[in-house]
Design a protein around this motif. Structure first.
Motif, short mmCIF file in Angstrom:
data_model
loop_
_atom_site.label_atom_id
_atom_site.label_comp_id
_atom_site.label_asym_id
_atom_site.label_seq_id
_atom_site.Cartn_x
_atom_site.Cartn_y
_atom_site.Cartn_z
N GLY A 1 36.82 40.28 24.51
CA GLY A 1 37.11 41.45 23.63
C GLY A 1 36.73 40.88 22.02
N THR B 1 43.42 40.96 23.50
CA THR B 1 42.89 41.03 25.03
C THR B 1 42.79 39.69 25.52
OG1 THR B 1 40.72 40.78 23.99
CG2 THR B 1 41.35 43.06 23.82
N GLU C 1 42.78 40.10 29.49
CA GLU C 1 41.73 40.72 30.12
C GLU C 1 40.72 39.63 29.95
OE1 GLU C 1 43.45 41.99 28.02
OE2 GLU C 1 43.79 44.22 28.66
N ASP C 2 40.40 38.86 28.77
CA ASP C 2 39.36 37.90 28.63
C ASP C 2 39.40 36.77 29.69
OD1 ASP C 2 38.43 39.28 26.23
OD2 ASP C 2 39.51 38.02 24.90
#
Ligand SMILES: Cc1cc2nc3c(=O)[nH]c(=O)nc-3n(C[C@H](O)[C@H](O)[C@H](O)COP(=O)(O)O)c2cc1C
Length: 173
Positions: A38, A87, A90-91
């Motif tokens: 992100g 993020t 997610e990363d």
């Protein structure tokens, strides 16, 4: 080919007593470092663990689902700095997924061991267990460990059944 790798990848939890070559470890890390992130922040850090005594101790990082670490020659602990990016989860997850595919491409087996939100065998958090064992600084959160080794088990590709295809929608749900 890429789709052969996608199709054949399975979670492998039994490993040969054979170390993973340094070049392959570097390629796993390259795959992680090339993953999207992100805003291009890349808040992650990776800790490569290959000392047998540490891997043995890591088994207790969870109550369940981590026993097989004792068989493995390698685990990559995936951390990230939440202060750098909202993020980070997610990363770090995408980077881990990239490593699972890189492992498959190099005939290695791998399995994700969830750390975030889990409890250690001793009862504290899995994260604080690893923090203490591996000297991980407070600024880093730990998402998971990717356990890697040459497979000592064979698994057939998972079928994509009608049931699973029902997860896919077109235009509207
Ligand atoms: C977010 C996440 C957490 C997982 N945590 C664990 C775990 O702690 N221990 C474990 O043995 N497997 C874990 N797995 C592996 C799953 O059990 C596995 O991916 C799933 O059963 C599907 O099997 P496959 O990977 O062979 O297709 C995890 C996978 C993901 C994506």
């Amino acid at each position: 080919m890429f789709f052969d790798i996608i199709r054949s990848r399975r979670s492998i939890r039994h490993y040969l007593a054979q170390p993973v070559e340094r070049e392959k470890v570097e390629q796993l890390l390259e795959a992680a470092l090339r993953a999207p992130s992100g805003k291009g922040i890349y808040p992650w850090e990776f800790l490569v663990v290959d000392q047998p005594e540490l891997l043995q101790k890591m088994v207790r990082c969870k109550k369940n689902g981590s026993n097989f670490i004792q068989e493995a020659p390698l685990a990559i602990v995936v951390c990230a700095d939440p202060a750098q990016s909202d993020t980070w989860i997610e990363d770090a997850a995408v980077a881990t997924a990239f490593m699972t595919l890189a492992a498959e491409a190099m005939d290695l087996g791998s399995c994700w061991v969830q750390i975030r939100g889990r409890e250690s065998a001793a009862g504290g958090s899995s994260e604080s267990f690893l923090r203490e064992l591996l000297n991980i600084p407070e600024r880093l959160a730990v998402l998971c460990c990717l356990v890697v080794g040459y497979p000592a088990e064979q698994k057939a590709p998972r079928e994509i059944t009608e049931h699973k295809l029902q997860k896919v929608h077109h235009d509207t749900v």
